[in-house]
Design an enzyme around this catalytic site. Structure first.
Site, PDB file in Angstrom:
ATOM      1  N   ALA A 158       0.835  -1.204   0.000  1.00 35.59           N
ATOM      2  CA  ALA A 158       0.000   0.000   0.000  1.00 35.59           C
ATOM      3  C   ALA A 158       0.874   1.259   0.000  1.00 35.59           C
ATOM      4  O   ALA A 158       2.074   1.194   0.262  1.00 35.59           O
ATOM      5  CB  ALA A 158      -0.898  -0.010   1.240  1.00 35.59           C
ATOM      6  N   PHE A 159       0.241   2.418  -0.253  1.00 40.59           N
ATOM      7  CA  PHE A 159       1.022   3.657  -0.360  1.00 40.59           C
ATOM      8  C   PHE A 159       1.554   4.141   0.982  1.00 40.59           C
ATOM      9  O   PHE A 159       2.566   4.824   1.050  1.00 40.59           O
ATOM     10  CB  PHE A 159       0.167   4.760  -1.014  1.00 40.59           C
ATOM     11  CG  PHE A 159      -0.746   5.471  -0.044  1.00 40.59           C
ATOM     12  CD1 PHE A 159      -0.267   6.526   0.733  1.00 40.59           C
ATOM     13  CD2 PHE A 159      -2.064   5.087   0.120  1.00 40.59           C
ATOM     14  CE1 PHE A 159      -1.100   7.162   1.646  1.00 40.59           C
ATOM     15  CE2 PHE A 159      -2.896   5.718   1.023  1.00 40.59           C
ATOM     16  CZ  PHE A 159      -2.414   6.757   1.794  1.00 40.59           C
ATOM     17  N   LYS A 183       4.925  -5.912  -6.150  1.00 45.98           N
ATOM     18  CA  LYS A 183       4.153  -4.869  -6.828  1.00 45.98           C
ATOM     19  C   LYS A 183       3.824  -3.792  -5.795  1.00 45.98           C
ATOM     20  O   LYS A 183       2.904  -3.939  -5.005  1.00 45.98           O
ATOM     21  CB  LYS A 183       2.849  -5.412  -7.420  1.00 45.98           C
ATOM     22  CG  LYS A 183       2.268  -4.426  -8.437  1.00 45.98           C
ATOM     23  CD  LYS A 183       0.771  -4.451  -8.535  1.00 45.98           C
ATOM     24  CE  LYS A 183       0.062  -3.579  -7.541  1.00 45.98           C
ATOM     25  NZ  LYS A 183       0.399  -2.140  -7.544  1.00 45.98           N
ATOM     26  N   GLY A 223      -0.952  -6.288 -11.316  1.00 44.30           N
ATOM     27  CA  GLY A 223      -0.873  -6.985 -10.020  1.00 44.30           C
ATOM     28  C   GLY A 223      -1.661  -8.286 -10.057  1.00 44.30           C
ATOM     29  O   GLY A 223      -1.342  -9.250  -9.353  1.00 44.30           O
ATOM     30  N   GLU A 261      -3.308  -8.161   4.918  1.00 43.42           N
ATOM     31  CA  GLU A 261      -3.171  -7.089   5.924  1.00 43.42           C
ATOM     32  C   GLU A 261      -4.034  -5.939   5.436  1.00 43.42           C
ATOM     33  O   GLU A 261      -3.614  -5.161   4.584  1.00 43.42           O
ATOM     34  CB  GLU A 261      -1.713  -6.623   6.014  1.00 43.42           C
ATOM     35  CG  GLU A 261      -0.753  -7.630   6.600  1.00 43.42           C
ATOM     36  CD  GLU A 261      -0.911  -7.813   8.092  1.00 43.42           C
ATOM     37  OE1 GLU A 261      -1.787  -7.165   8.702  1.00 43.42           O
ATOM     38  OE2 GLU A 261      -0.154  -8.614   8.644  1.00 43.42           O
ATOM     39  N   CYS A 295      -2.466   2.301   8.988  1.00 45.73           N
ATOM     40  CA  CYS A 295      -3.516   1.284   9.179  1.00 45.73           C
ATOM     41  C   CYS A 295      -3.876   1.203  10.657  1.00 45.73           C
ATOM     42  O   CYS A 295      -4.992   0.834  11.016  1.00 45.73           O
ATOM     43  CB  CYS A 295      -3.047  -0.058   8.654  1.00 45.73           C
ATOM     44  SG  CYS A 295      -1.436  -0.524   9.275  1.00 45.73           S
TER      45      CYS A 295
HETATM   46  P1  NAD Z   1      -5.369  -0.117  -1.911  1.00 42.86           P
HETATM   47  O1  NAD Z   1      -6.168  -1.305  -1.498  1.00 42.86           O
HETATM   48  O2  NAD Z   1      -5.994   0.872  -2.793  1.00 42.86           O
HETATM   49  O3  NAD Z   1      -4.044  -0.627  -2.687  1.00 42.86           O
HETATM   50  C1  NAD Z   1      -3.091  -1.453  -2.061  1.00 42.86           C
HETATM   51  C2  NAD Z   1      -2.303  -2.207  -3.120  1.00 42.86           C
HETATM   52  O4  NAD Z   1      -3.156  -3.198  -3.699  1.00 42.86           O
HETATM   53  C3  NAD Z   1      -1.795  -1.347  -4.264  1.00 42.86           C
HETATM   54  O5  NAD Z   1      -0.511  -1.800  -4.644  1.00 42.86           O
HETATM   55  C4  NAD Z   1      -2.819  -1.637  -5.368  1.00 42.86           C
HETATM   56  O6  NAD Z   1      -2.311  -1.448  -6.668  1.00 42.86           O
HETATM   57  C5  NAD Z   1      -3.101  -3.106  -5.114  1.00 42.86           C
HETATM   58  N1  NAD Z   1      -4.384  -3.614  -5.605  1.00 42.86           N
HETATM   59  C6  NAD Z   1      -5.616  -3.100  -5.403  1.00 42.86           C
HETATM   60  N2  NAD Z   1      -6.558  -3.888  -5.942  1.00 42.86           N
HETATM   61  C7  NAD Z   1      -5.894  -4.936  -6.507  1.00 42.86           C
HETATM   62  C8  NAD Z   1      -6.295  -6.082  -7.244  1.00 42.86           C
HETATM   63  N3  NAD Z   1      -7.582  -6.313  -7.508  1.00 42.86           N
HETATM   64  N4  NAD Z   1      -5.346  -6.961  -7.668  1.00 42.86           N
HETATM   65  C9  NAD Z   1      -4.050  -6.740  -7.394  1.00 42.86           C
HETATM   66  N5  NAD Z   1      -3.590  -5.659  -6.711  1.00 42.86           N
HETATM   67  C10 NAD Z   1      -4.511  -4.773  -6.283  1.00 42.86           C
HETATM   68  O7  NAD Z   1      -4.826   0.553  -0.554  1.00 42.86           O
HETATM   69  P2  NAD Z   1      -4.036   1.927  -0.358  1.00 42.86           P
HETATM   70  O8  NAD Z   1      -4.966   3.071  -0.558  1.00 42.86           O
HETATM   71  O9  NAD Z   1      -2.735   1.908  -1.090  1.00 42.86           O
HETATM   72  O10 NAD Z   1      -3.651   1.839   1.218  1.00 42.86           O
HETATM   73  C11 NAD Z   1      -4.515   2.199   2.256  1.00 42.86           C
HETATM   74  C12 NAD Z   1      -5.200   0.978   2.821  1.00 42.86           C
HETATM   75  O11 NAD Z   1      -4.241  -0.005   3.209  1.00 42.86           O
HETATM   76  C13 NAD Z   1      -5.961   1.294   4.102  1.00 42.86           C
HETATM   77  O12 NAD Z   1      -7.187   0.607   4.088  1.00 42.86           O
HETATM   78  C14 NAD Z   1      -5.053   0.756   5.223  1.00 42.86           C
HETATM   79  O13 NAD Z   1      -5.731   0.436   6.417  1.00 42.86           O
HETATM   80  C15 NAD Z   1      -4.493  -0.453   4.549  1.00 42.86           C
HETATM   81  N6  NAD Z   1      -3.234  -0.883   5.178  1.00 42.86           N
HETATM   82  C16 NAD Z   1      -3.265  -1.977   5.995  1.00 42.86           C
HETATM   83  C17 NAD Z   1      -2.104  -2.382   6.639  1.00 42.86           C
HETATM   84  C18 NAD Z   1      -2.113  -3.559   7.576  1.00 42.86           C
HETATM   85  O14 NAD Z   1      -1.041  -4.018   7.921  1.00 42.86           O
HETATM   86  N7  NAD Z   1      -3.252  -4.081   7.983  1.00 42.86           N
HETATM   87  C19 NAD Z   1      -0.908  -1.677   6.435  1.00 42.86           C
HETATM   88  C20 NAD Z   1      -0.913  -0.574   5.585  1.00 42.86           C
HETATM   89  C21 NAD Z   1      -2.091  -0.184   4.952  1.00 42.86           C
END
Ligand code: NAD
Length: 507
Positions: A158-159, A183, A223, A261, A295
């Site tokens: 995630a970002f 990725k 991805g 996660e 998160c």
């Molecule tokens: P996001 O879900 O938009 O994206 C996360 C990643 O998943 C990116 O690399 C994105 O390209 C990829 N992705 C999304 N849909 C996909 C698919 N269908 N197939 C393959 N890859 C896919 O999340 P974000 O906006 O980058 O991050 C914020 C979120 O992440 C928040 O909900 C936060 O709580 C969560 N987060 C959780 C943890 C944890 O350890 N629980 C840690 C960090 C962030």
């Protein structure tokens, strides 16, 4: 407040990339990272194509067949070197993290420090991939477990922790004998390049197979290769619950392993006996730090009715002192939201909270919009809620803290657990019984439960992850390494007879 020009930012980023050993991008490419600091585009990069991503998986799989035979302590040497290079380039990588994720330098460096810490941990773990020996029920038999490398690990990140979470996965996967295809978030491609390049150097210097790590710079469409390819034995995905809901069933469909996660909706309970000075500091850091984009950010505060007025008054006063702006100015504590989408989500959530009976106690306004129209700086906000209504039960990835009250601890714990997510939690109390109840099986239902400390800022030594819609995965410390290996149960018969288990007779 510093309002630097994009040229300064671009130069800073290019210098940091170069210091990490990344060849200077040629300025072409369609993958544009936008810095949340100013909202302007950074260095464009070339997107990985579907065919290239497939090739990355194939190469990682080939490398796995070699890497799995390298003794684990020797595999640890690559990770040791990576940790040394990360230490040397801590500031450079932190500059990239700051430019792309908008963190303060202290938090960006803290993120790189987590990478260094997990490398240390994984190097030790490379000599401790222990299996158990169990007593056999049959004479002249030995029963034991052995752990073996799993295969290619697909890491989707995630970002908001653009490099740390990747390193939790990668350092462990490598010592466990797996290879990695990463990725990263498309919003943080430059930090990814920096971290990846330092690993490439560690791999080259250690003489390990070159292809044990692969980087795929692309969006979710590419991805999907990691999700679908049966050669990817484990998909470790960090991000929103929406993403987990999409990919979890797809990986399960092919009987692959998934480590999820996902989102959190973390709360703290403040009891009448709490040390309010300590609680105040813990709450402000967890709720407003990293502009609410962890998160583990504290999103809900459940306060005993006897202390709620005092505590909220003090919180409001503390929020009014928070410096908001471009965190390249080191006095700034609250940086920007990642993009316009996050800003809109925050505004919508505040409106919904008010419609659901909430009262905004402080914050909630956009600042610096005139100076930087394409960057989204928001005042962290506190909203007092009469109930845990719909908007409170959702994760809005922004600095909103909802305050609710309770009159007895059972009620507080029920309220605490009554959300779909289950990542991190905390109680502020000086009453040991209250703390123990919160930590017991009938207490917090989260993967992380703390006493007298906020919900964010975990150490790598513990297993990190959460329950319910947070996905159930565990990364980082403790025995999380086991997810990156496959377990075999071995029975060795040295009796010269063939007694069957459970006393079964046959032939
Ligand atoms: P996001 O879900 O938009 O994206 C996360 C990643 O998943 C990116 O690399 C994105 O390209 C990829 N992705 C999304 N849909 C996909 C698919 N269908 N197939 C393959 N890859 C896919 O999340 P974000 O906006 O980058 O991050 C914020 C979120 O992440 C928040 O909900 C936060 O709580 C969560 N987060 C959780 C943890 C944890 O350890 N629980 C840690 C960090 C962030």
């Amino acid at each position: 407040m510093t309002v630097s020009t994009i040229t300064q930012l671009q130069d800073r980023v290019l210098a940091a990339l170069e210091a990490c050993g990344v060849p200077t991008p040629d300025g072409s490419g369609e993958l544009l990272t936008r810095s949340p600091l100013t909202g302007e585009a950074l260095v464009p990069l070339t997107r990985t194509t579907l065919a290239e991503a497939e090739d990355a998986v194939a190469r990682a799989h080939e490398a796995f067949l070699e890497w799995r035979d390298v003794p684990a302590p020797e595999r640890g040497r690559v990770v040791k070197r990576w940790g040394e290079l990360l230490t040397e380039h801590k500031r450079d990588l932190a500059i990239l993290v700051q430019a792309e994720a908008g963190k303060s330098m202290s938090e960006a460096e803290g993120e790189v420090q987590e990478m260094i810490d997990i490398c240390d941990f994984a190097v030790g773990q490379s000599r401790m991939l222990y299996g158990k020996t169990m007593p056999s029920e049959r004479p002249g038999h030995r029963l034991m477990e052995t752990w073996h490398p799993l295969g290619v690990v697909g890491v989707i990140s995630a970002f908001n922790f653009p490099v740390a979470v990747y390193s939790w996965n990668t350092a462990l996967a490598l010592v466990c004998g797996d290879t990695v295809v990463w990725k990263p978030s498309e919003m943080c491609a430059l930090s990814a390049l920096g971290a990846h390049q330092l690993l490439a150097r560690a791999v080259a210097e250690s003489g390990a197979p070159e292809d044990i790590h692969q980087l795929v710079l692309a969006g979710r469409d590419v991805g999907a290769i990691l999700v679908e390819d049966p050669r990817v034995a484990l998909v470790s995905a960090t991000g929103s619950t929406r993403m987990g809901r999409e990919i979890g069933p797809q990986v399960a469909q092919r009987f692959g392993r998934c480590l999820l996660e996902l989102g959190g909706n973390n709360a703290a309970i403040v009891t009448p006996s709490a040390d309010l000075d300590l609680a105040l500091r813990g709450i402000v850091f967890a709720a407003a730090g990293t502009a609410g984009q962890r998160c583990t950010t504290m999103r809900r505060l459940i306060v005993h009715e006897s202390v709620v007025d005092t505590l909220t008054e003090r919180l409001v006063a503390a929020y009014r002192t928070l410096t908001i702006g471009d965190p390249r100015d080191e006095s700034v504590l609250v940086g920007p939201l990642i993009n316009e989408g996050s800003y809109r989500a925050m505004v919508d959530a505040i409106e919904a909270a008010v419609a659901q009976g909430g009262e905004v106690l402080v914050g909630g306004n956009r600042v610096l919009a005139a100076e930087m129209p394409d960057a989204y700086y928001m005042e962290p906000t506190i909203i007092r809620m009469p109930t845990q209504s719909e908007v409170v039960r959702e994760e809005t990835f922004a600095p909103i803290l909802y305050v609710m009250t309770y009159s007895d601890l059972d009620e507080a714990i029920t309220l605490h657990n009554d959300v779909p997510q289950g990542l991190s939690s905390a109680i502020f109390t000086t009453d040991q019984a209250e703390a123990e109840i919160f930590l017991s099986g009938a207490g917090s239902d989260c993967g992380i439960a703390n006493v007298n400390i906020g919900t964010s800022g975990a150490e790598i030594g513990g297993a990190f992850g959460g329950e319910k819609e947070t996905g159930g995965g565990r990364e980082s410390g403790s025995d999380s390494w086991q997810t990156y290996m496959r377990r075999a149960t071995n029975t060795i018969n040295y009796s010269g007879q063939l007694p069957l288990a459970q006393g079964v007779k046959f032939l």
